[in-house]
Design a protein around this motif. Structure first.
Motif, PDB file in Angstrom:
ATOM      1  N   LYS B 217      37.760 -14.417  13.113  1.00 21.33           N
ATOM      2  CA  LYS B 217      38.145 -13.104  13.660  1.00 21.33           C
ATOM      3  C   LYS B 217      37.495 -12.869  15.022  1.00 21.33           C
ATOM      4  O   LYS B 217      38.086 -12.306  15.928  1.00 21.33           O
ATOM      5  CB  LYS B 217      37.678 -11.975  12.719  1.00 21.33           C
ATOM      6  CG  LYS B 217      38.490 -11.809  11.467  1.00 21.33           C
ATOM      7  CD  LYS B 217      38.266 -10.410  10.867  1.00 21.33           C
ATOM      8  CE  LYS B 217      36.818 -10.056  10.615  1.00 21.33           C
ATOM      9  NZ  LYS B 217      36.301 -10.499   9.301  1.00 21.33           N
ATOM     10  N   GLU B 220      39.265 -14.839  17.597  1.00 20.35           N
ATOM     11  CA  GLU B 220      40.562 -14.196  17.859  1.00 20.35           C
ATOM     12  C   GLU B 220      40.399 -12.932  18.699  1.00 20.35           C
ATOM     13  O   GLU B 220      41.190 -12.659  19.600  1.00 20.35           O
ATOM     14  CB  GLU B 220      41.250 -13.857  16.528  1.00 20.35           C
ATOM     15  CG  GLU B 220      41.665 -15.091  15.754  1.00 20.35           C
ATOM     16  CD  GLU B 220      42.427 -14.775  14.476  1.00 20.35           C
ATOM     17  OE1 GLU B 220      43.239 -15.597  14.051  1.00 20.35           O
ATOM     18  OE2 GLU B 220      42.201 -13.679  13.901  1.00 20.35           O
ATOM     19  N   GLU B 221      39.352 -12.177  18.385  1.00 21.57           N
ATOM     20  CA  GLU B 221      39.137 -10.918  19.105  1.00 21.57           C
ATOM     21  C   GLU B 221      38.897 -11.182  20.598  1.00 21.57           C
ATOM     22  O   GLU B 221      39.498 -10.541  21.456  1.00 21.57           O
ATOM     23  CB  GLU B 221      37.938 -10.186  18.489  1.00 21.57           C
ATOM     24  CG  GLU B 221      37.726  -8.805  19.093  1.00 21.57           C
ATOM     25  CD  GLU B 221      36.416  -8.158  18.646  1.00 21.57           C
ATOM     26  OE1 GLU B 221      35.548  -8.879  18.085  1.00 21.57           O
ATOM     27  OE2 GLU B 221      36.262  -6.958  18.885  1.00 21.57           O
ATOM     28  N   ASP B 224      42.074 -12.276  22.259  1.00 17.85           N
ATOM     29  CA  ASP B 224      42.995 -11.165  22.503  1.00 17.85           C
ATOM     30  C   ASP B 224      42.542 -10.310  23.685  1.00 17.85           C
ATOM     31  O   ASP B 224      43.353  -9.873  24.492  1.00 17.85           O
ATOM     32  CB  ASP B 224      43.145 -10.315  21.237  1.00 17.85           C
ATOM     33  CG  ASP B 224      43.914 -11.070  20.154  1.00 17.85           C
ATOM     34  OD1 ASP B 224      44.592 -12.060  20.505  1.00 17.85           O
ATOM     35  OD2 ASP B 224      43.826 -10.697  18.969  1.00 17.85           O
ATOM     36  N   ALA B 312      32.550  -8.939  23.797  1.00 17.43           N
ATOM     37  CA  ALA B 312      33.769  -8.185  23.477  1.00 17.43           C
ATOM     38  C   ALA B 312      33.575  -6.711  23.831  1.00 17.43           C
ATOM     39  O   ALA B 312      34.443  -6.084  24.454  1.00 17.43           O
ATOM     40  CB  ALA B 312      34.119  -8.347  22.002  1.00 17.43           C
ATOM     41  N   ARG B 316      35.547  -4.401  26.740  1.00 11.28           N
ATOM     42  CA  ARG B 316      36.185  -3.113  26.434  1.00 11.28           C
ATOM     43  C   ARG B 316      35.662  -2.025  27.362  1.00 11.28           C
ATOM     44  O   ARG B 316      36.410  -1.198  27.864  1.00 11.28           O
ATOM     45  CB  ARG B 316      35.937  -2.728  24.975  1.00 11.28           C
ATOM     46  CG  ARG B 316      36.917  -3.385  24.050  1.00 11.28           C
ATOM     47  CD  ARG B 316      36.909  -2.728  22.686  1.00 11.28           C
ATOM     48  NE  ARG B 316      37.222  -3.750  21.710  1.00 11.28           N
ATOM     49  CZ  ARG B 316      36.323  -4.460  21.064  1.00 11.28           C
ATOM     50  NH1 ARG B 316      35.026  -4.199  21.235  1.00 11.28           N
ATOM     51  NH2 ARG B 316      36.677  -5.403  20.236  1.00 11.28           N
TER      52      ARG B 316
END
Ligand SMILES: Cc1cc2nc3c(=O)[nH]c(=O)nc-3n(C[C@H](O)[C@H](O)[C@H](O)COP(=O)(O)OP(=O)(O)OC[C@H]3O[C@@H](n4cnc5c(N)ncnc54)[C@H](O)[C@@H]3O)c2cc1C
Lengths: 259, 319
Positions: B217, B220-221, B224, B312, B316
């Motif tokens: 995950k 993947e995060e 993305d 991550a 953001r």
């Protein structure tokens, strides 16, 4: 079922590999030569089919004298016999010529099923299975991650970018496999001893009725003009995470305009 | 200028693939690009706008149930007929499984040389290939017949050049010899809307260090957030963390993105084989001696479970 497995000897992909400076062919002399890894999966699949349905497994190799080591290694896994196409004139053969020679050898072997690896780790060209099928006029089921045999019907799951295709054909056929298909067995001590006595037939181009001018460097349909070492990458900045490693990473990505 | 045939790669879902636009861009340097669509009935119509956008002056459409319903052989037969008729300056196909297979049959049919995994092609037919896990560069040439090459994705920067293609419908006659391998089902497995691995400009890969399937995950995060595809090392695939079609390396996919991020990957030679030609490489590994750092333009030594979530979060924040 009469199965022939194509086995190629290649320079070990885990070590440094080079091209020769004299004729731009792969330097096989100085390399540690091994069985192309993907071919071991083809051998395993052949043995499994023989165990379930009976028949005979023959290893077919085209390669120089020293390929004998790889042939014995292949036989130690369990195939019954081998055919080795060896001829000085073959040095430097292109894929088109190689497929011609292998097809000529297969013509004499009466195979119901020709199994091979999806690609070799040296050239990674991935064209031989279809070239052979085209020459022999038989079906090619390539890139298999699963193979089922039901009488004379073969069904494979073929890996694609989007998922997989289910493809069927009747024998005779060529099937190429990826390393997802099975887990190759290790040769047993008994297998290694037995392999020493298994018959290995050697065939020359003359035996196959292929003219030397059609193969080798002279008969090649493509040529390597020159080669050079790619300058090795040099490592850049390396930081040790002391609580802000993630932020530093993003800072780097930002300078490079990725975020 | 003479015609250059570009065999179109497309998917049902997303239409013309990026590698097709790259091949059309390359073809414009060599002559006048003509796109060849080999597919089921109606295949060309959905693709023509995009093919025109990248400079296809002509579209040859070979459309029939048989082309779609049998593996590779019918496509090669149709293409061979076309090549014999138009005598193009070159034939370009994508260096992916099917492109290579069509080219293989074409080479035998025409007794023509073939070059695969080509990353550059000059007007005189001299091709550049990267071999041996990206460690050597080779210049080569087809010496019998026309330049028949398969082009590796991400080797050319696709540039639009609008054209209004003329569509020529080809008559397709497929004999029994080409109907030996029947496709009985197609099953989609690709998950989500991420770009395709070999075409993506950003690839984020996880290795054994990711620990388990659930932890992917994290990979993947980050992928993305960067608009990238997800890749995996063989150790990660063999351990069942991620499906095989995402494997990068010697026995998996070769990728050449603008940015490659390696998380918990040691950088074994067989892994490098599939990613060494990436433009920028970033690595996170807790072992400062891991060979991956020898190739990384930026490396972070540390625990990926701390570094990746922080990265991550930081991305953001910057949005
Ligand atoms: C013929 C052949 C073909 C092959 N083909 C391929 C191929 O196509 N692709 C491929 O990838 N490999 C291939 N391999 C296997 C290859 O040799 C390596 O075994 C494999 O790449 C290792 O994968 P890895 O880096 O994920 O695992 P490892 O080598 O086990 O590395 C794991 C890394 O994760 C780091 N790590 C662990 N925990 C953390 C943490 N919490 N945070 C940060 N870092 C951490 C470790 O320091 C280590 O460096 C092939 C091998 C052979 C013989």
């Amino acid at each position: 079922m009469n199965i022939v497995v194509l086995v190629k000897q290649v320079p070990d992909s885990g070590a440094d590999r080079n091209l020769r400076s004299d004729d731009n062919t792969i330097d096989r002399g100085s390399a540690n030569n091994v069985i192309n890894e993907m071919d071991e999966y083809a051998i395993e699949e052949a043995l499994k089919i023989k165990e379930a349905h009976g028949g005979e497994v023959t290893v077919l190799t085209m390669g120089p004298d020293r390929a004998t080591e790889s042939i014995r290694k292949a036989l130690s896994m369990g195939p019954d016999k081998a055919v080795h196409v060896v001829d000085d004139a073959l040095h430097g053969s292109c894929a088109v010529a190689t497929s011609k020679v292998l097809a000529a050898a297969l013509n004499n072997l009466n195979a119901d099923l020709v199994l091979c690896g999806a690609e070799s780790t040296d050239g990674r060209v991935q064209v031989i299975p279809h070239m052979i099928a085209e020459r022999l006029g038989v079906a090619a089921l390539t890139g298999a991650r699963k193979l089922t045999v039901d009488g004379a019907t073969l069904t494979v799951e073929r890996q694609t970018e989007e998922g997989y295709e289910v493809v069927t054909a009747s024998t005779p056929a060529v099937v190429s496999v990826w390393d997802t298909i099975n887990e190759p067995r290790y040769p047993s001590f008994k297998g290694i001893m037995a392999a020493k006595k298994k018959p290995v037939q050697t065939l020359s181009l003359a035996d196959l009725g292929v003219a030397p001018a059609e193969v080798g460097l002279d008969g090649a349909t493509s040529a390597v003009l020159e080669h050079s070492k790619r300058p090795p990458r040099s490592g850049g900045a390396k930081v040790t995470d002391e609580g802000s490693g993630g932020a530093q990473l993003v800072e780097f990505l930002a300078t490079e305009k990725f975020v | 200028m003479s015609e250059v045939l570009v065999v179109v790669e497309a998917t049902r879902e997303f239409g013309v693939k990026k590698v097709t636009c790259e091949m059309l861009t390359l073809a414009r340097e060599l002559g006048t690009p003509s796109a060849v669509v080999l597919g089921g009935p109606g295949a060309a119509e959905a693709l023509s706008a995009k093919l025109g956008e990248y400079g296809a002056e002509k579209i040859y459409a070979a459309e029939s149930e048989e082309i779609d319903g049998y593996l590779v052989a019918p496509k090669a037969t149709v293409l061979a007929e076309l090549v014999r008729r138009v005598q193009p300056a070159a034939v370009l196909l994508a260096s992916a499984q099917e492109g290579k297979e069509i080219a293989a049959r074409l080479a035998v049919k025409l007794d023509n040389g073939i070059l695969t995994d080509v990353v550059g092609l000059d007007a005189d037919g001299t091709a550049t290939q990267v071999v041996f896990a990206g460690s050597a560069i080779v210049k080569s040439k087809v010496t019998r017949g026309l330049p028949l090459v398969t082009v590796r994705p991400n080797s050319v920067t696709p540039a639009p050049a609008a054209a209004t293609p003329v569509v020529e419908q080809l008559t397709v006659t497929v004999g029994d010899a080409d109907k030996l391998a029947k496709v009985v089902d197609r099953v989609a497995e690709q998950k989500g809307s991420r770009p395709e691995l070999t075409e993506a400009s950003v690839v984020v890969s996880g290795g054994r260090g990711v620990g388990n399937a659930d932890n992917f995950k994290l990979v993947e995060e980050l992928a993305d957030l960067l608009g990238g595809a997800v890749g995996a090392s063989r150790a990660a695939v063999d351990s069942g963390f991620y499906p095989h079609q995402f494997q990068v390396g010697q026995t998996g996919k070769t990728v050449s993105p603008q940015l490659y991020v390696a998380l918990g990957i040691s950088g074994a030679i067989q892994h490098r084989a599939g990613m060494q030609t990436s433009k920028t490489i970033v690595a996170v590994n807790k072992d400062g001696e891991a060979p991956i750092f020898e190739l990384a333009d930026f490396g972070v030594v540390g625990d990926l479970f701390k570094i990746v979530p922080q990265a991550a979060e930081e991305i953001r924040k910057r949005r």
